[in-house]
Write a protein that holds these residues in place. Structure first.
Motif, short mmCIF file in Angstrom:
data_model
loop_
_atom_site.label_atom_id
_atom_site.label_comp_id
_atom_site.label_asym_id
_atom_site.label_seq_id
_atom_site.Cartn_x
_atom_site.Cartn_y
_atom_site.Cartn_z
N UNK A 177 -2.42 19.53 -8.92
CA UNK A 177 -3.33 18.73 -9.74
C UNK A 177 -3.84 17.52 -8.96
N UNK A 178 -2.97 16.84 -8.24
CA UNK A 178 -3.38 15.68 -7.46
C UNK A 178 -4.40 16.04 -6.39
N UNK A 179 -4.19 17.13 -5.70
CA UNK A 179 -5.12 17.55 -4.65
C UNK A 179 -6.45 17.99 -5.26
N UNK A 180 -6.40 18.65 -6.41
CA UNK A 180 -7.64 19.07 -7.08
C UNK A 180 -8.45 17.86 -7.55
N UNK A 181 -7.77 16.76 -7.83
CA UNK A 181 -8.46 15.55 -8.29
C UNK A 181 -8.98 14.70 -7.13
N UNK B 45 -7.12 13.82 -4.07
CA UNK B 45 -6.20 13.20 -3.13
C UNK B 45 -6.21 13.98 -1.82
N UNK B 46 -6.13 13.27 -0.71
CA UNK B 46 -6.09 13.92 0.61
C UNK B 46 -4.70 14.48 0.88
N UNK B 47 -3.68 13.74 0.43
CA UNK B 47 -2.29 14.14 0.64
C UNK B 47 -1.47 13.82 -0.60
N UNK B 48 -0.33 14.50 -0.69
CA UNK B 48 0.59 14.29 -1.80
C UNK B 48 1.97 14.15 -1.18
N UNK B 49 2.57 12.98 -1.32
CA UNK B 49 3.90 12.72 -0.77
C UNK B 49 4.84 12.36 -1.91
N UNK B 50 6.10 12.75 -1.76
CA UNK B 50 7.06 12.47 -2.83
C UNK B 50 8.02 11.36 -2.42
N UNK B 51 8.48 10.65 -3.45
CA UNK B 51 9.52 9.63 -3.28
C UNK B 51 10.86 10.32 -3.44
N UNK B 52 11.88 9.88 -2.77
CA UNK B 52 11.85 8.82 -1.77
C UNK B 52 11.07 9.28 -0.54
N UNK B 53 10.35 8.36 0.07
CA UNK B 53 9.52 8.71 1.21
C UNK B 53 10.17 8.27 2.52
N UNK C 214 0.52 5.64 -6.77
CA UNK C 214 1.56 6.23 -7.61
C UNK C 214 0.88 6.99 -8.75
N UNK C 215 1.58 7.93 -9.35
CA UNK C 215 1.00 8.67 -10.48
C UNK C 215 1.43 8.06 -11.81
N UNK C 216 2.72 7.85 -11.99
CA UNK C 216 3.23 7.38 -13.28
C UNK C 216 3.21 5.86 -13.33
N UNK C 217 2.14 5.32 -13.94
CA UNK C 217 1.97 3.87 -14.03
C UNK C 217 1.39 3.51 -15.39
N UNK C 218 1.57 2.24 -15.79
CA UNK C 218 0.96 1.80 -17.04
C UNK C 218 -0.56 1.62 -16.89
N UNK C 219 -1.22 1.58 -18.01
CA UNK C 219 -2.65 1.35 -18.17
C UNK C 219 -3.50 2.53 -17.73
N UNK D 222 7.16 10.21 -7.56
CA UNK D 222 8.42 10.90 -7.80
C UNK D 222 8.20 12.28 -8.40
N UNK D 223 6.97 12.58 -8.81
CA UNK D 223 6.66 13.88 -9.42
C UNK D 223 6.54 14.93 -8.32
N UNK D 224 7.59 15.73 -8.16
CA UNK D 224 7.65 16.65 -7.03
C UNK D 224 7.35 18.10 -7.34
N UNK D 225 6.94 18.42 -8.55
CA UNK D 225 6.65 19.80 -8.91
C UNK D 225 5.35 20.28 -8.26
N UNK D 226 5.28 21.54 -7.95
CA UNK D 226 4.08 22.12 -7.32
C UNK D 226 2.85 21.93 -8.19
N UNK D 227 3.00 22.05 -9.51
CA UNK D 227 1.87 21.88 -10.42
C UNK D 227 1.31 20.46 -10.32
N UNK D 228 2.19 19.46 -10.14
CA UNK D 228 1.75 18.08 -9.99
C UNK D 228 1.00 17.89 -8.68
#
Length: 129
Positions: free
Chosen positions: A98-102, A104-112, A57-62, A89-95
């Motif tokens: 960013x995830x793929x540039x960092x 991640x192999x894939x980026x899937x959105x919730x609900x899945x 997940x992206x939006x988490x504590x700590x 749940x972050x479904x914007x193209x910019x998100x």
């Protein structure tokens, strides 16, 4: 070839749903499933357990999922070789970008779609249908 999947999400019902979705791999192929409830715990488990696949997940504590990816990229023993699927749940193209540039192999959105999650896990772990 059994593998290990780590699910990192701060929402318990999402962790449980993912575990239920992936339980066929556990029962039929000996894949083990480990879970973490925040980014810091997830990063520690990645380093200790060396999973073959991480649903993160992206939006988490700590530590956010992005921060976990950044820290993994700083560790040459883990970084690029790890199969990370950002599931968020972050479904914007910019998100997504960013995830793929960092790393991640894939980026899937919730609900899945559970079938898509299972197919993704099978594919990344090299388990035939």
């Amino acid at each position: 070839m059994p593998g290990k999947i780590l699910i990192v999400d701060d929402e318990i019902h999402i962790r449980m749903l993912l575990e239920q979705t992936l339980e066929d791999l556990e029962e039929e192929h000996g894949v083990s499933i480990v879970t973490a409830s925040n980014g810091e715990e997830g990063l520690a488990l990645i380093r200790r357990e060396k999973p073959d696949l991480v649903f993160l997940d992206i939006m988490m504590p700590k530590l956010s999922g992005y921060e976990v990816c950044r820290k993994l990229n700083e560790d040459p023993a883990l970084g690029k070789a790890l199969n990370i699927v950002l599931l968020t749940a972050k479904g914007q193209e910019v998100d997504r970008r960013q995830g793929l540039e960092l790393g991640a192999k894939l980026y899937m959105t919730k609900p899945f779609d559970p079938d898509e999650v299972l197919d993704t896990a099978r594919s990344l772990l090299g388990i035939p249908r």
